[in-house]
Design an enzyme around this catalytic site. Structure first.
Site, PDB file in Angstrom:
ATOM      1  N   SER A 146     -23.471  38.004  -1.861  1.00  0.00           N
ATOM      2  CA  SER A 146     -23.571  37.965  -3.319  1.00  0.00           C
ATOM      3  C   SER A 146     -25.022  37.977  -3.786  1.00  0.00           C
ATOM      4  O   SER A 146     -25.778  38.886  -3.458  1.00  0.00           O
ATOM      5  CB  SER A 146     -22.813  36.743  -3.857  1.00  0.00           C
TER       6      SER A 146
ATOM      7  N   ASP B 264     -14.849  44.185  -6.552  1.00  0.00           N
ATOM      8  CA  ASP B 264     -14.318  43.113  -5.702  1.00  0.00           C
ATOM      9  C   ASP B 264     -13.861  41.900  -6.499  1.00  0.00           C
ATOM     10  O   ASP B 264     -13.684  40.821  -5.950  1.00  0.00           O
ATOM     11  CB  ASP B 264     -15.345  42.701  -4.646  1.00  0.00           C
TER      12      ASP B 264
ATOM     13  N   HIS C 281     -14.368  38.957  -3.809  1.00  0.00           N
ATOM     14  CA  HIS C 281     -15.807  38.746  -3.674  1.00  0.00           C
ATOM     15  C   HIS C 281     -16.153  37.551  -2.782  1.00  0.00           C
ATOM     16  O   HIS C 281     -17.049  37.632  -1.932  1.00  0.00           O
ATOM     17  CB  HIS C 281     -16.426  38.559  -5.051  1.00  0.00           C
TER      18      HIS C 281
END
Length: 369
Positions: free
Chosen positions: A46, A281, A333
């Site tokens: 991320s 995602d 994610h």
């Protein structure tokens, strides 16, 4: 395996100023290389991906770690840079969070749940909280209209042609629209955000003078990868899950001002509760996850001067119906960290540095909660 945590609320620069975090990471990598005598595999998730990209510029620069332009490659420090769900070009949800204290997570709450959340912490309070997190500038969409589109079209528009994703904000009460460039100007008009966002750059073109300016270091469109032909870049991310991309706003007549217009629905155009979705995602749109990996870095001598190999792998979102974390085939994610198809090649990359042992150092870049 080593884990390097950081305070995700801070501006990247302040991770070093307050905690000497980047110096600690540099020393951790050098120590691991010295002890194990193997190059290090760096894995980031991320926001950790643009942070690690920033680190590569910082560690080379005399303004930072002063390791010199050959620290990554010629000193044999880094074998691979693995990104999982890397937000290289930002996430639109950061924009709505800074503007109105909302995002899809709050917009999709039902009336009762929304009332309960607002009674605990109102939209205004959430917005003020988000304004205090200087890190959100690192998640602002980068590249402006060149990447995110204009009033007539965007690179990730659907084929039905009903609504262009380039209209980042739609104000339904007066029928006006704002592109990403205009949204950025709107946010920069708020003094506290101007102070925060001015430490980042959101352009789309590299110029040589940017090398010595830290505000450009986290933007892969304006800063090149290290000159490291022996380092492989891996981009691993989920697809096939609806992800927020643009927003419909309305004026509610209160001090709050504009709020997401929860009454707007258009399933054909993928608009639900005032939020327009695209593929991604669930948190980061595909254009941010994949652009640099598929188009920005391969065969680009400017942004990838060492022609580092770039390997991209997409994982379709196939959640398990009875598993709250999505199971072993999720592309979400966060939950993708438990995806077996992803974890197997990731650890294979780590182990294959040496054919006989599993002693290659492995550093996981993650936020400290």
């Amino acid at each position: 395996m080593f884990m390097w945590g950081y305070d995700w609320r801070l501006h990247f620069e302040n991770i070093e100023v307050r905690d000497a975090g980047l110096t600690k990471l540099k020393m951790m990598i050098e120590m691991a290389k010295s002890v194990q005598r193997e190059r290090v595999v760096l894995l980031a998730h991320s926001m950790g991906s643009p942070l690690l990209f920033y680190f590569f510029k910082w560690v080379e620069s005399p303004l930072g770690g002063n390791g010199g332009p050959n620290w990554v490659n010629d000193h044999d420090h880094v074998h691979a840079f693995i990104n999982i769900g890397g937000a290289f070009l930002g996430a639109p949800k950061s924009v709505s969070a800074l503007f109105s204290g909302e995002m899809r997570d709050t917009a999709h709450l039902g009336p009762l749940q929304g009332y309960l959340v607002d009674s605990l912490i109102s939209k205004v309070q959430r917005r003020e909280l988000f304004h205090s997190w200087r890190s959100l500038g690192a998640l602002m969409p980068r590249g402006g209209n060149a990447i995110w589109g204009n009033l007539t079209h965007a690179p990730d528009d659907s084929t039905n042609g009903l609504m262009t994703n380039g209209r980042m904000f739609r104000f339904d009460h007066n029928n006006t629209y704002l592109t990403m460039d205009e949204v950025l100007n709107l946010l920069m008009s708020v003094p506290i955000l101007k102070q925060s966002l001015s430490k980042y750059s959101f352009g789309s073109k590299f110029e040589p003078y940017m090398e010595n300016n830290p505000s450009y270091w986290s933007n892969p469109l304006e800063s090149p990868l290290p000159n490291a032909p022996d380092m492989t870049v891996y981009c691993l991310y989920g697809v096939g899950k609806s992800t927020e991309r643009a927003y419909h706003y309305n004026h509610d007549g209160s001090a709050q001002g504009e709020v997401i217009n929860y009454e707007v629905f258009n399933s054909t155009a993928r608009v639900f509760s005032g939020v327009q979705d695209v593929d991604g995602d669930g948190t980061i749109p595909l254009i941010s996850l994949g652009y640099m990996c598929v188009k920005g870095w391969p065969d680009n001598d400017v942004l990838n001067p060492g022609r580092s190999p770039v390997v991209t792998k997409e994982y379709q979102h196939h959640p398990a119906s009875l598993n709250i974390r999505g199971g072993h085939s999720t592309g979400d994610h966060v939950d993708i960290m438990g995806n077996r198809q992803l974890s197997s090649p990731t650890f294979y990359t780590w182990s294959r540095i040496t054919s006989t042992t599993f002693k290659a150092p492995f550093c996981l870049i993650c936020p400290a909660w």
